[in-house]
Design a protein around this motif. Structure first.
Motif, short mmCIF file in Angstrom:
data_model
loop_
_atom_site.label_atom_id
_atom_site.label_comp_id
_atom_site.label_asym_id
_atom_site.label_seq_id
_atom_site.Cartn_x
_atom_site.Cartn_y
_atom_site.Cartn_z
N ALA A 159 0.83 -1.21 0.00
CA ALA A 159 0.00 0.00 0.00
C ALA A 159 0.86 1.26 0.00
O ALA A 159 0.54 2.26 -0.65
N ALA A 160 1.98 1.23 0.73
CA ALA A 160 2.89 2.38 0.76
C ALA A 160 3.50 2.62 -0.61
O ALA A 160 3.62 3.77 -1.06
N GLY A 161 3.89 1.55 -1.30
CA GLY A 161 4.43 1.71 -2.64
C GLY A 161 3.42 2.32 -3.59
O GLY A 161 3.74 3.20 -4.41
N ALA A 162 2.16 1.87 -3.49
CA ALA A 162 1.11 2.43 -4.34
C ALA A 162 0.88 3.90 -4.02
O ALA A 162 0.67 4.72 -4.92
N ALA A 163 0.95 4.26 -2.73
CA ALA A 163 0.77 5.66 -2.34
C ALA A 163 1.91 6.53 -2.84
O ALA A 163 1.70 7.69 -3.23
N LEU A 211 6.61 -0.86 -6.86
CA LEU A 211 7.37 0.23 -7.48
C LEU A 211 8.18 -0.24 -8.70
O LEU A 211 9.05 0.49 -9.16
N ALA A 212 7.87 -1.41 -9.21
CA ALA A 212 8.59 -1.93 -10.37
C ALA A 212 8.50 -0.94 -11.53
O ALA A 212 7.43 -0.42 -11.84
N GLY A 213 9.63 -0.66 -12.16
CA GLY A 213 9.68 0.28 -13.27
C GLY A 213 9.94 1.71 -12.85
O GLY A 213 10.20 2.56 -13.70
N GLU A 214 9.87 2.00 -11.55
CA GLU A 214 10.15 3.33 -11.03
C GLU A 214 11.63 3.46 -10.67
O GLU A 214 12.30 2.47 -10.36
#
Length: 317
Positions: free
Chosen positions: A178-182, A216-219
């Motif tokens: 959830a933190a990564g999505a945020a 966060l894949a691709g970031e």
């Protein structure tokens, strides 16, 4: 297939990476804010204690280094590497570097499909949850299955606290995802601390880190391992203010959000707003004129101290 959408609104340009009915990532570029990659002209205003340039509009830019062989007062060409940041440290000026006069500007904007504004027919941003996203930026609270995130600005970093009712190991994994999505949705950058629940055993901490990596894949980012207290740090390139930092300037953030909501209807209207929001509109009278042209009727203001900053609304007249 995720698609970047771009909406040129009144006072700001909005970007959203949309996958179906979800916003995966978002950016807001307020009117008049310098953008990373922009090439501008200015004068070298000072060399100590740090090189400082001043642009023609008065904007001050801290330089990464003093340009060689240039004396104070001389004109120089500057590439903006990060605009000035709103938030708890409003003294954070724009950052830049001296470049040759023929350097080509590099846009920080993404390739995106342009949306009509006001929306014609479908409002794709609203359908994907744009208003909910603004509420997350405004409150810093984000619910997920099994818990909640509290995202807060500090002078040192943006901090994400994970809380919930799952078992510690499960909550750590769900909270990390959830933190990564945020981080993506709120465009969080720079140094980011994530406080997960303490978990017994190395396997649970590694699973939480893997969940963050997958989100966060691709970031572009780097991170530490999850320590025994459940804390890890993420670092992302700093190119623009996050939505959380923009929301820290609550009156301007609310004013621009109200303009988007009000643009969906037609005819003259009166905007009922908190006095602090009214002051923003008074400083930017062109915003109300633009809204009037879009709605096809005159727009007036009603200042109401009983309204919350985010409680502004359009009243028919």
């Amino acid at each position: 297939m995720p698609e970047w959408l771009r909406e040129e609104g009144i006072g700001e340009t909005r970007y959203a990476l949309v996958d179906g009915d979800r916003i995966l990532a978002a950016r807001i570029a307020p009117e008049g804010m310098r953008r990373a990659g922009e090439v501008v002209r200015g004068r070298l205003a000072a060399v100590r204690p740090r090189a400082l340039a001043k642009l023609e509009d008065g904007t001050e830019v801290l330089l990464a280094a003093r340009p060689a062989g240039v004396s104070e007062g001389a004109r120089i060409t500057i590439e903006i590497t990060r605009p000035a940041l709103p938030g708890p440290e409003p003294w954070k000026r724009a950052l830049g570097r001296a470049v040759s006069a023929d350097v080509a500007p590099v846009s920080d904007a993404v390739e995106a499909t342009d949306l009509p504004f006001p929306p014609a027919g479908r409002d794709r941003l609203s359908e994907a949850g744009w208003d909910d996203l603004l509420a997350e930026a405004d409150t810093g609270r984000i619910a997920f299955v099994g818990g909640e995130l509290l995202v807060a600005l500090t002078p040192a970093m943006t901090v994400i606290d994970v809380d919930g009712w799952l078992k510690p190991g499960e909550l750590a994994v769900a909270g990390a995802a959830a933190a990564g999505a945020a981080i993506r949705r709120l465009d969080l950058q720079g140094s980011i601390g994530i406080d997960l629940p303490s978990t017994p055993g190395k396997d649970a901490r590694q699973a939480a880190a893997a969940a963050l990596d997958a989100t966060l894949a691709g970031e572009a980012f780097e991170r530490t391992a999850v320590n025994g207290f459940g804390f890890l740090q993420v670092v992302r390139p700093r190119r623009r203010p996050s939505l959380l930092e923009l929301a820290h300037d609550a009156s301007a953030f609310a004013a621009r959000a109200l303009l988007r909501r009000a643009a969906r209807d037609h005819g003259p209207a009166r905007l009922a707003v908190n006095p602090r929001v009214a002051a923003v509109f008074e400083r930017h009278s062109g915003w109300l004129a633009a809204l009037g042209r879009q709605r096809g009727g005159a727009i007036t203001l009603r200042s109401d101290p009983a309204l919350a900053i985010s409680g502004g609304h359009a009243e028919p007249v």
